[in-house]
Scaffold this active site. Structure first.
Site, PDB file in Angstrom:
ATOM      1  N   ASN A  25      -3.136   7.431  11.816  1.00  0.00           N
ATOM      2  CA  ASN A  25      -3.365   7.970  10.464  1.00  0.00           C
ATOM      3  C   ASN A  25      -2.251   7.648   9.475  1.00  0.00           C
ATOM      4  O   ASN A  25      -2.481   7.645   8.271  1.00  0.00           O
ATOM      5  CB  ASN A  25      -3.542   9.492  10.593  1.00  0.00           C
ATOM      6  CG  ASN A  25      -3.439  10.200   9.260  1.00  0.00           C
ATOM      7  OD1 ASN A  25      -4.368  10.187   8.474  1.00  0.00           O
ATOM      8  ND2 ASN A  25      -2.278  10.802   8.983  1.00  0.00           N
ATOM      9  N   LYS A  40      -5.908  -1.964   4.140  1.00  0.00           N
ATOM     10  CA  LYS A  40      -7.122  -1.277   4.601  1.00  0.00           C
ATOM     11  C   LYS A  40      -8.224  -2.284   4.930  1.00  0.00           C
ATOM     12  O   LYS A  40      -8.995  -2.083   5.879  1.00  0.00           O
ATOM     13  CB  LYS A  40      -7.580  -0.255   3.553  1.00  0.00           C
ATOM     14  CG  LYS A  40      -6.566   0.876   3.307  1.00  0.00           C
ATOM     15  CD  LYS A  40      -6.277   1.709   4.559  1.00  0.00           C
ATOM     16  CE  LYS A  40      -5.320   2.851   4.280  1.00  0.00           C
ATOM     17  NZ  LYS A  40      -5.047   3.696   5.456  1.00  0.00           N
ATOM     18  N   TYR A  66      -1.956  -2.105  -0.642  1.00  0.00           N
ATOM     19  CA  TYR A  66      -2.710  -1.037   0.028  1.00  0.00           C
ATOM     20  C   TYR A  66      -4.131  -1.505   0.385  1.00  0.00           C
ATOM     21  O   TYR A  66      -4.594  -1.336   1.526  1.00  0.00           O
ATOM     22  CB  TYR A  66      -2.761   0.191  -0.886  1.00  0.00           C
ATOM     23  CG  TYR A  66      -3.397   1.407  -0.267  1.00  0.00           C
ATOM     24  CD1 TYR A  66      -2.647   2.279   0.522  1.00  0.00           C
ATOM     25  CD2 TYR A  66      -4.751   1.693  -0.464  1.00  0.00           C
ATOM     26  CE1 TYR A  66      -3.234   3.407   1.086  1.00  0.00           C
ATOM     27  CE2 TYR A  66      -5.341   2.813   0.101  1.00  0.00           C
ATOM     28  CZ  TYR A  66      -4.578   3.670   0.874  1.00  0.00           C
ATOM     29  OH  TYR A  66      -5.163   4.776   1.439  1.00  0.00           O
ATOM     30  N   ASP A  75       8.702   6.221  13.720  1.00  0.00           N
ATOM     31  CA  ASP A  75       8.277   5.374  12.602  1.00  0.00           C
ATOM     32  C   ASP A  75       7.275   4.376  13.181  1.00  0.00           C
ATOM     33  O   ASP A  75       7.642   3.526  14.002  1.00  0.00           O
ATOM     34  CB  ASP A  75       9.516   4.658  12.043  1.00  0.00           C
ATOM     35  CG  ASP A  75       9.178   3.644  10.964  1.00  0.00           C
ATOM     36  OD1 ASP A  75       7.993   3.283  10.803  1.00  0.00           O
ATOM     37  OD2 ASP A  75      10.126   3.186  10.290  1.00  0.00           O
ATOM     38  N   VAL A  76       6.022   4.478  12.762  1.00  0.00           N
ATOM     39  CA  VAL A  76       4.987   3.648  13.399  1.00  0.00           C
ATOM     40  C   VAL A  76       5.111   2.167  13.060  1.00  0.00           C
ATOM     41  O   VAL A  76       4.465   1.333  13.701  1.00  0.00           O
ATOM     42  CB  VAL A  76       3.555   4.141  13.058  1.00  0.00           C
ATOM     43  CG1 VAL A  76       3.306   5.546  13.578  1.00  0.00           C
ATOM     44  CG2 VAL A  76       3.263   4.024  11.561  1.00  0.00           C
TER      45      VAL A  76
END
Ligand code: NAI
Ligand code: BGC
Length: 266
Positions: free
Chosen positions: A92, A168, A164, A65-66
């Protein structure tokens, strides 16, 4: 076959689905040995690794789990144990938890920031520690390459997706800052900013004709992107063909960032 990544080791986070799977395949086709990270379901990652191996490549599935520091570090340890080191890291992994602001829970805000932004920080940090530990390798001019999977939403505001879009936007400045910091060590950090690519994350946007027609009004090039479009960009950014590309966001978006609403208006 063009194999500019011969002898190099790659790790793709979130590599068992969508863009990550397309990137893992493309890197393997270009000659890299590929570690395919998955979050919770091993089977798709193992199946992809088997497909790559059946074609003569080398690949394996690795859990992690990043958004979790210990798990991200353990994921790298497993890659280093299996392949010796890592040369190319594609950060990613990502997700959406969409809601209008008034309805967005703190949990949904945190999950998206923790996965999409903090996850890339933890991934990049562990990658750099490994690049520094093992020193230069004859397989590449750079000491290491990090590719951040950003989005057109690093520049396009997106109502109903503030978590989100903020993640980003954060990736944009994180990537540039890391690129500036690490370039003297010949570590290249760049981003890919995909437009609308046909994957599970945005199925609602392309799986009915009505949704697809609406989506296509945002894409001057007139088609939805495919994961191969991103895979080819990742191979180039990972290879010495792009050796002088440092701190750049490569938009692969069919023109989505060209303000298509202005084409016959304004
Ligand atoms: P996807 O849903 O097919 O893949 C996302 C991957 O991230 C999955 O493999 C998932 O297991 C993994 N993941 C999620 N949380 C994780 C965690 N905590 N630890 C490790 N892995 C985790 O979606 P897609 O489209 O392939 O997304 C990949 C990346 O591309 C994301 O960062 C997304 O934001 C970005 N992107 C996607 C676009 C699209 O149109 N599909 C456009 C622009 C950016
Ligand atoms: C999102 C997709 C969306 C695309 C274009 C990506 O970052 O994850 O859901 O289709 O941007 O808006």
């Amino acid at each position: 076959m063009h194999t500019p990544l011969d002898g190099q080791i790659a790790l793709v986070t979130g590599g068992s689905s969508g863009i990550g799977a397309g990137v893992a395949k493309a890197l393997a086709d270009a000659g890299a040995h590929v570690a395919i990270n998955y979050h919770s379901h091993a089977e798709p990652a193992e199946k992809l690794a088997a497909e790559i191996e059946a074609l003569g490549g080398q690949a394996f599935a690795v859990a992690g789990d990043v958004s979790d520091e210990a798990q991200t570090n353990a994921m790298f340890d497993a890659v280093i144990q299996r392949f010796g080191t890592v040369d190319i890291v594609v950060a990613n992994s990502g997700l959406q938890k969409d809601a209008k602001l008034a309805a967005m829970t703190l949990d949904d805000w945190r999950t998206v920031i923790d996965t999409n932004l903090t996850g890339q920080f933890l991934t990049a940090r562990r990658a750099v520690r490994e690049f520094e530990r093992r020193g230069p390798r004859p397989v590449s001019k750079a000491l290491g390459k990090i590719i951040c999977m950003s989005s057109v939403h690093e520049v396009i505001p997106w109502a109903g997706h503030v978590n989100y879009a903020a993640s980003k936007g954060g990736i944009q400045m994180m990537m540039k800052t890391l690129a500036q910091e690490l370039a003297p060590q010949r570590i290249r950090v760049n981003s890919i900013a995909p437009g609308a690519i046909r994957t599970p994350i945005n199925k609602d946007a392309w799986d009915t004709q009505e949704a697809l027609d609406r989506l296509l009004t945002l894409i001057p090039y007139g088609r939805v992107g495919e994961v191969d479009d991103i895979g080819r960009a990742a191979v180039w950014l990972a290879s010495d063909d792009s050796d002088y590309v440092v701190g750049t966001t490569l938009f692969v978006d069919g023109g989505m960032t060209l303000y298509p609403g202005f084409a016959d208006n304004g």
